[in-house]
Design a protein around this motif. Structure first.
Motif, short mmCIF file in Angstrom:
data_model
loop_
_atom_site.label_atom_id
_atom_site.label_comp_id
_atom_site.label_asym_id
_atom_site.label_seq_id
_atom_site.Cartn_x
_atom_site.Cartn_y
_atom_site.Cartn_z
N ILE A 180 61.45 0.63 141.75
CA ILE A 180 60.45 0.57 140.55
C ILE A 180 60.64 2.41 140.58
O ILE A 180 60.64 2.28 138.81
N LEU A 181 60.82 3.46 141.11
CA LEU A 181 60.82 4.26 140.63
C LEU A 181 61.91 4.49 139.80
O LEU A 181 61.98 5.28 139.15
N ASN A 182 63.02 4.06 140.26
CA ASN A 182 64.50 3.85 139.98
C ASN A 182 63.90 3.96 138.57
O ASN A 182 65.01 4.45 137.27
N TRP A 183 63.34 2.72 137.75
CA TRP A 183 63.48 1.99 136.67
C TRP A 183 62.65 2.49 135.88
O TRP A 183 63.19 3.34 134.53
N ASN A 226 70.03 0.04 136.75
CA ASN A 226 70.50 -1.77 136.74
C ASN A 226 69.66 -2.12 138.68
O ASN A 226 70.09 -1.81 139.50
N HIS A 227 69.70 -3.00 138.58
CA HIS A 227 69.10 -3.87 139.98
C HIS A 227 69.19 -5.69 139.12
O HIS A 227 68.51 -6.62 138.68
N PRO A 228 69.19 -6.20 140.93
CA PRO A 228 68.91 -7.78 140.22
C PRO A 228 68.41 -8.46 139.80
O PRO A 228 67.94 -9.27 139.54
N LEU A 229 66.44 -7.36 140.42
CA LEU A 229 65.38 -7.82 140.20
C LEU A 229 64.72 -7.06 138.24
O LEU A 229 64.65 -7.86 138.32
N ILE A 230 65.67 -7.15 137.59
CA ILE A 230 65.65 -6.22 137.02
C ILE A 230 66.46 -7.11 135.65
O ILE A 230 67.66 -7.20 135.80
#
Length: 573
Positions: free
Chosen positions: A344-347, A354-358
């Protein structure tokens, strides 16, 4: 008798007038009050103007308008102003938690606000101390400690001024100035520098064989799209009332093409369908209290900080708890709360993360819109970015309260505002039906998403030629700017504000932001200058306060604080 001028009678001016009268009646003081407003329906401002078309919808759920509470009876001087019902009482609002949220036309709330204002004016008109002046204020000067306020026909003097004006035009960007010059030399082309009032688009509404480019892919674009396509040639029809699935049916051929575009091309994200689904994202009271404390610990202390971790860390903590509680309503993962917090902080720190949950922002815009609609309906697992956006919306009122008049340095204020603005794609998202209409227009081959991400734009004699990354191009003879300017004080080009700046009566809190004010709304004057009796509430104070654009903020404690401070000052003099 002291004389007060109020410039601007939108929702914020209305609530300020009400609170002023309440405080004056408590103190048993009579003053002269003159209200300046150039609109035809006082109380509404331009956003809620009663005369706008039904295609301009409210963007906050009607359910959330509980914040517009009833006005108590006010006994002021020798007159009585009756109580006025809350918005929900006025329109007899009722809804079950499984009913879809409603988003009526903005003119509906406009009718309420105007009626609420008129109920005061009708009584105050009996006093010779009150006057409504339907005129635009041209300039303000300080003369012998009095403020001289001039309109086209008149100049009057006042002891105090409350400025509650909303959105002000700013100097056009280089791009728009270039387009303006181009249109001057090619008179077959049309440029609309502003979206509103939307009825100005009447001249192009029912034209055939026309390509219209729309600069911006936000809420104003949706107003434009709806206004131009509910026309003599076709209309929308909801074919599934549970999902708001919509088709656009044509009664006859028009050959209209709408081409929206923005820098990132990312679509708006619809709000959850109803109260039940929205409650999935609701922080607990304890979480909000703790969130408020953590922000105030930084914003109200003079300790130096060079990051906005004090905001992003608590948001990440709340969101990771919410996302874990979603269980199978969210995407499948095996992450702990601390691992989720890192993502969450990275986003929050990088919207390209990028991340599979996003949601993958490289998916087609059409597919992204479809996915976000399904998440809002609760029919597919929710991505982490959707969850962050909804949690952010629930935290916003607390953030606005805790961070206004922050004692941190201006760059930190700028960063907090920038992140809040970025969140608005989610937190200020439109109703599901609006995004279903976007898809319906794509399906009907009227709106194209092919140029939505930062196209190259060439100016030709035929108009604006947009070219996308696939080397496809389209030429438009009409361009509509639907991007709303940020309230950068130094770029506002209305005579009134330029005048105040030139006379050193106001100064910006930051070169990119609005007027610097105290917690009770009074202007902080440049050093070595006498204090001036000017208070500013609302959009132009952005930076000193945040969250100024929300309707519920117009009925909030900052306005009440000003009224109390004004009457206290009266008593002290």
């Amino acid at each position: 008798m002291k004389q007060l001028a109020i410039i601007g009678m939108g929702p914020r001016g209305l609530y300020a007038l009400e609170n002023l009268l309440i405080e004056l009646s408590k103190a048993d003081v009579l003053i002269g009050i003159h209200v300046f407003d150039a609109t035809s329906s006082p109380g509404t401002g331009n956003v809620w103007d009663k005369s706008q078309p039904d295609s301009n919808w409210i963007n906050i759920t009607e359910r959330a308008l509980t914040g517009i509470e009833k006005r108590p009876q006010i006994d002021y001087s020798n007159v009585t102003i009756d109580e006025f019902p809350s918005y929900h009482e006025w329109c007899q609002f009722s809804q079950n938690s499984d009913d879809p949220d409603t988003f009526p036309a903005r003119n509906k709330l406009g009718n309420y606000l105007n009626a609420r204002y008129k109920s005061i004016e009708n009584i105050l008109e009996k006093l010779d101390t009150f006057k409504f002046i339907k005129a635009e204020v041209r300039n303000i000067n300080l003369k012998n400690k009095k403020l001289e306020i001039s309109t086209k026909d008149n100049a009057r003097e006042y002891d105090d001024l409350l400025l509650t004006i909303g959105h002000q035009p700013t100097t056009l960007s280089d791009q728009l100035q270039k387009w303006q010059s181009h249109v001057v030399s090619h008179n077959s082309l049309t440029l609309f520098e502003n979206t509103y009032p939307i009825t100005q688009l009447k001249t192009i509404k029912n034209n055939t064989n026309i390509n219209i480019a729309i600069r911006g892919f936000g809420l104003a674009m949706i107003d434009v799209m709806r206004y131009l396509t509910i026309n003599d040639f076709g209309n929308f029809k909801v074919i599934n009332k549970d999902t708001f699935k919509t088709i656009y049916y044509k009664s006859k051929s028009q050959d209209l093409k709408l081409i929206p575009f923005s820098l990132d091309g990312l679509p708006l994200v619809p709000k959850p369908l109803n109260e039940r689904i929205d409650s999935w994202y609701q922080p607990t009271k304890e979480e909000l209290d703790s969130f408020k404390s953590e922000i105030e610990a930084v914003s109200q202390q003079t300790t130096e900080t060079d990051t906005i971790d004090f905001l992003t860390h608590p948001i990440a903590k709340i969101t990771s708890r919410v996302y874990l509680d979603l269980e199978d309503k969210g995407l499948a993962h095996a992450l702990s709360s601390s691992e989720l917090e890192v993502i969450i902080l990275n986003w929050l720190n990088d919207d390209h993360y990028n991340h599979p949950l996003i949601q993958d922002s490289n998916s087609s815009t059409y597919k992204l819109i479809q996915n976000y609609i399904e998440m809002a309906l609760g029919t597919i697992p929710v991505s982490l970015d959707y969850c962050i956006g909804q949690v952010w919306r629930h935290c916003q009122p607390t953030l606005y309260k805790a961070f206004s008049h922050a004692k941190v340095n201006n760059d930190i204020i700028d960063k907090v505002i920038a992140l809040d603005e970025r969140s608005k794609r989610y937190s200020y998202g439109p109703p599901i039906e609006s995004m279903q209409q976007v898809l319906a227009l794509v399906d009907a081959d009227i709106l194209t998403l092919d140029f939505v991400t930062d196209p190259d734009i060439d100016l030709t004699a035929e108009g604006w030629t947009l070219k996308n990354s696939n080397n496809e191009s389209i030429t438009c003879s009409v361009m509509i700017n639907s991007v709303l300017d940020a309230p950068k004080l130094l770029e506002v080009n209305t005579p009134l504000i330029k005048d105040l700046l030139q006379n050193d009566l106001i100064q910006p809190i930051h070169s990119k932001l609005g007027i610097e004010t105290t917690a009770d709304g009074y202007v902080i004057t440049p050093e070595a200058k006498d204090d001036v009796p000017i208070a500013v509430l609302g959009r132009l104070a952005k930076g000193s306060v945040i969250g100024v654009d929300a309707i519920l903020e117009c009925f909030g404690p900052r306005i009440e604080d000003w009224a109390k401070a004004y009457v206290k000052r009266l008593n002290a003099n």
